[in-house]
Design an enzyme around this catalytic site. Structure first.
Site, short mmCIF file in Angstrom:
data_model
loop_
_atom_site.label_atom_id
_atom_site.label_comp_id
_atom_site.label_asym_id
_atom_site.label_seq_id
_atom_site.Cartn_x
_atom_site.Cartn_y
_atom_site.Cartn_z
N HIS A 65 3.35 -1.46 3.88
CA HIS A 65 2.90 -0.10 3.60
C HIS A 65 4.13 0.79 3.37
CE1 HIS A 65 0.18 3.36 3.94
NE2 HIS A 65 1.10 3.94 4.69
N GLU A 110 1.41 5.46 0.78
CA GLU A 110 0.95 6.68 1.45
C GLU A 110 1.54 7.89 0.73
OE1 GLU A 110 0.94 6.51 5.74
OE2 GLU A 110 1.83 8.51 5.81
N SER A 118 0.87 -1.17 0.00
CA SER A 118 0.00 0.00 0.00
C SER A 118 0.91 1.22 0.00
CB SER A 118 -0.93 -0.01 1.21
OG SER A 118 -0.19 -0.15 2.39
N LYS A 150 -7.70 1.88 21.71
CA LYS A 150 -8.16 2.33 20.39
C LYS A 150 -8.59 1.15 19.53
CE LYS A 150 -3.83 3.90 18.40
NZ LYS A 150 -3.02 5.00 17.96
N PHE A 174 13.98 13.29 11.46
CA PHE A 174 12.61 12.84 11.60
C PHE A 174 12.52 11.72 12.65
CE2 PHE A 174 8.79 10.76 9.41
CZ PHE A 174 7.91 11.62 10.04
N GLY A 209 -3.10 13.14 15.84
CA GLY A 209 -2.34 14.29 15.35
C GLY A 209 -1.49 14.87 16.46
N ASP A 210 -0.73 15.89 16.13
CA ASP A 210 0.14 16.54 17.10
C ASP A 210 -0.33 17.96 17.36
OD1 ASP A 210 2.10 14.49 17.62
OD2 ASP A 210 2.58 14.68 15.49
N THR A 250 -2.12 11.71 3.59
CA THR A 250 -1.94 12.25 4.94
C THR A 250 -2.75 13.54 5.13
OG1 THR A 250 0.01 13.53 4.35
CG2 THR A 250 0.37 11.28 5.14
P1 FAD Z 1 -3.14 8.31 20.09
O1 FAD Z 1 -3.42 6.91 19.77
O2 FAD Z 1 -4.24 9.14 20.62
O3 FAD Z 1 -1.92 8.32 21.10
C1 FAD Z 1 -1.23 9.55 21.41
C2 FAD Z 1 -0.53 9.43 22.76
O4 FAD Z 1 -1.50 9.44 23.79
C3 FAD Z 1 0.25 8.12 22.94
O5 FAD Z 1 1.39 8.37 23.70
C4 FAD Z 1 -0.75 7.24 23.70
O6 FAD Z 1 -0.10 6.24 24.43
C5 FAD Z 1 -1.43 8.27 24.59
N1 FAD Z 1 -2.80 7.91 24.93
C6 FAD Z 1 -3.73 7.35 24.13
N2 FAD Z 1 -4.88 7.19 24.79
C7 FAD Z 1 -4.70 7.67 26.05
C8 FAD Z 1 -5.52 7.80 27.20
N3 FAD Z 1 -6.78 7.38 27.21
N4 FAD Z 1 -4.98 8.38 28.30
C9 FAD Z 1 -3.70 8.80 28.33
N5 FAD Z 1 -2.87 8.70 27.26
C10 FAD Z 1 -3.36 8.14 26.14
N6 FAD Z 1 -0.05 12.90 11.81
C11 FAD Z 1 -0.73 13.84 11.10
O7 FAD Z 1 -0.84 14.99 11.55
N7 FAD Z 1 -1.28 13.55 9.88
C12 FAD Z 1 -1.17 12.32 9.32
O8 FAD Z 1 -1.68 12.08 8.22
C13 FAD Z 1 -0.48 11.31 10.04
N8 FAD Z 1 -0.36 10.05 9.55
C14 FAD Z 1 0.28 9.08 10.29
C15 FAD Z 1 0.38 7.78 9.78
C16 FAD Z 1 1.01 6.79 10.52
C17 FAD Z 1 1.10 5.39 9.94
C18 FAD Z 1 1.58 7.09 11.78
C19 FAD Z 1 2.29 6.03 12.56
C20 FAD Z 1 1.50 8.38 12.29
C21 FAD Z 1 0.85 9.39 11.57
N9 FAD Z 1 0.73 10.69 12.05
C22 FAD Z 1 0.08 11.65 11.32
C23 FAD Z 1 1.38 11.07 13.32
C24 FAD Z 1 0.42 11.00 14.53
O9 FAD Z 1 -0.60 11.96 14.42
C25 FAD Z 1 1.27 11.26 15.77
O10 FAD Z 1 2.15 10.20 15.99
C26 FAD Z 1 0.51 11.63 17.05
O11 FAD Z 1 1.45 12.13 18.00
C27 FAD Z 1 -0.22 10.47 17.71
O12 FAD Z 1 -1.28 10.07 16.98
P2 FAD Z 1 -2.07 8.71 17.38
O13 FAD Z 1 -3.22 8.64 16.47
O14 FAD Z 1 -1.15 7.57 17.44
O15 FAD Z 1 -2.55 9.12 18.86
#
Ligand code: FAD
Length: 286
Positions: free
Chosen positions: A268, A17, A15, A167, A218, A108-109, A48
């Site tokens: 991927h 990205e 796949s 999740k 990165f 997201g961040d 993305t």
């Molecule tokens: P989450 O799963 O919400 O986790 C974030 C943090 O919070 C983790 O440390 C987790 O352990 C912690 N956490 C989760 N749930 C809880 C809870 N209930 N209580 C306390 N802590 C908790 N970013 C973009 O902006 N755009 C993109 O298109 C994008 N694509 C990506 C694609 C891939 C394959 C990957 C691996 C990352 C991508 N990212 C993207 C980056 C991503 O947004 C960041 O890594 C972000 O910091 C975390 O996103 P997440 O969805 O993993 O967050």
């Protein structure tokens, strides 16, 4: 078709990205990339989404462009940090109306420079909250991110797995990993997931290692290890980018072959919209 169905039906495949282009030149580069990579009959392609809403419109435009390729299964990424449910649902309603059946659900961040960002002040604090909204539609197959070396904010691998489980339990259908360069981290992640009774397809996310300095920057942000031997080998050629790229591509080919040998048949690729490098790697593993 839903990606979880595709992953069940097609045991092997790749796949891709992409990221949304900002200029006309970038749009041409993206369509050239898609044209060239389409021959590999990808499992799906994804686009993305800018953190903090930086490129929402660009993502939507790029997704519409991908939808012109009728044979491609398209998955937009969507981040939820700082968003309200009404806006998220508006985006999802639009995607559903376009016939999209798959979403990569991400937190997201926080916006750059906001180290004191309040994660729990809005409708969405974590990706699991977005997964729940998506599942209410009873329409989307949902992908989530997982982290072979743990997410940078996680205090331990155990905590990381605890939240990953949340999740997945919220309804995620498949996962894609953060980049990694040492396969042992990927296989350890699969072990940890198994121990925690988490079972869903986990596609290894592969970033070609071509410019070691850029990838090092990165990787530091994402807490990803680049093995010292390949770093040193590539750094020797910092004044010869073509040779450095060749060494990196060879490394990535070996990395993919090792994944395949050990059971990961669906891979991927983070393409960075650079088709030649991805082509060289896929041709190298076939
Ligand atoms: P989450 O799963 O919400 O986790 C974030 C943090 O919070 C983790 O440390 C987790 O352990 C912690 N956490 C989760 N749930 C809880 C809870 N209930 N209580 C306390 N802590 C908790 N970013 C973009 O902006 N755009 C993109 O298109 C994008 N694509 C990506 C694609 C891939 C394959 C990957 C691996 C990352 C991508 N990212 C993207 C980056 C991503 O947004 C960041 O890594 C972000 O910091 C975390 O996103 P997440 O969805 O993993 O967050």
């Amino acid at each position: 078709m839903k990606i979880n169905e595709i992953l069940k039906r097609r045991e092997k495949g790749v796949s891709f990205e992409f990221y949304p282009p900002k200029t006309q030149k970038g749009r041409l580069a993206l369509s050239n990339t898609v044209d060239l990579l389409n021959k590999y009959n990808p499992l799906y392609v994804s686009m993305t989404y800018g953190a903090g809403g930086g490129s929402q419109e660009q993502t939507k435009d790029a997704v519409s462009m991908l939808l012109d390729y009728k044979d491609l299964e398209v998955m937009p990424h969507l981040t939820c940090i700082g968003s309200c449910e009404k806006d998220i649902k508006k985006i999802l309603d639009g995607y559903k109306a376009q016939g999209i059946e798959n979403i990569m659900a991400l937190r997201g961040d926080p916006p750059a420079g906001q180290s004191d960002f309040n994660f729990i002040a809005k409708d969405y604090s974590y990706a699991s909250d977005l997964v729940r909204t998506l599942k209410q539609y009873n329409h989307f197959s949902v992908g989530v991110a997982v982290y072979p070396e743990g997410h940078i904010e996680s205090s331990s691998l155990e905590k990381d797995m605890e939240f990953t489980k949340k999740k997945v339990d919220a309804g995620a259908d498949f996962a894609v990993t953060q980049m990694f360069f040492d396969n042992s981290y990927y296989f350890s992640l699969l072990e940890r997931m198994k121990k925690n009774a988490i079972s869903l397809p986990v596609l290894p996310g592969i970033l070609p290692l071509t410019d070691v300095e850029k990838v090092k920057q990165f990787a530091a942000i994402c807490r990803t290890t680049i093995p010292l031997d390949i770093t040193m080998k590539m750094e020797e050629f910092r004044h010869n980018p073509a040779e450095m790229e060749k060494i990196g591509i060879d490394y990535t080919i070996k990395q993919c072959l090792d994944l395949i040998k050990n059971g990961a048949k669906q891979i991927h690729f983070f393409t960075l919209n650079k088709p030649d490098i991805i082509t060289a790697i896929i041709d190298g593993i076939q």
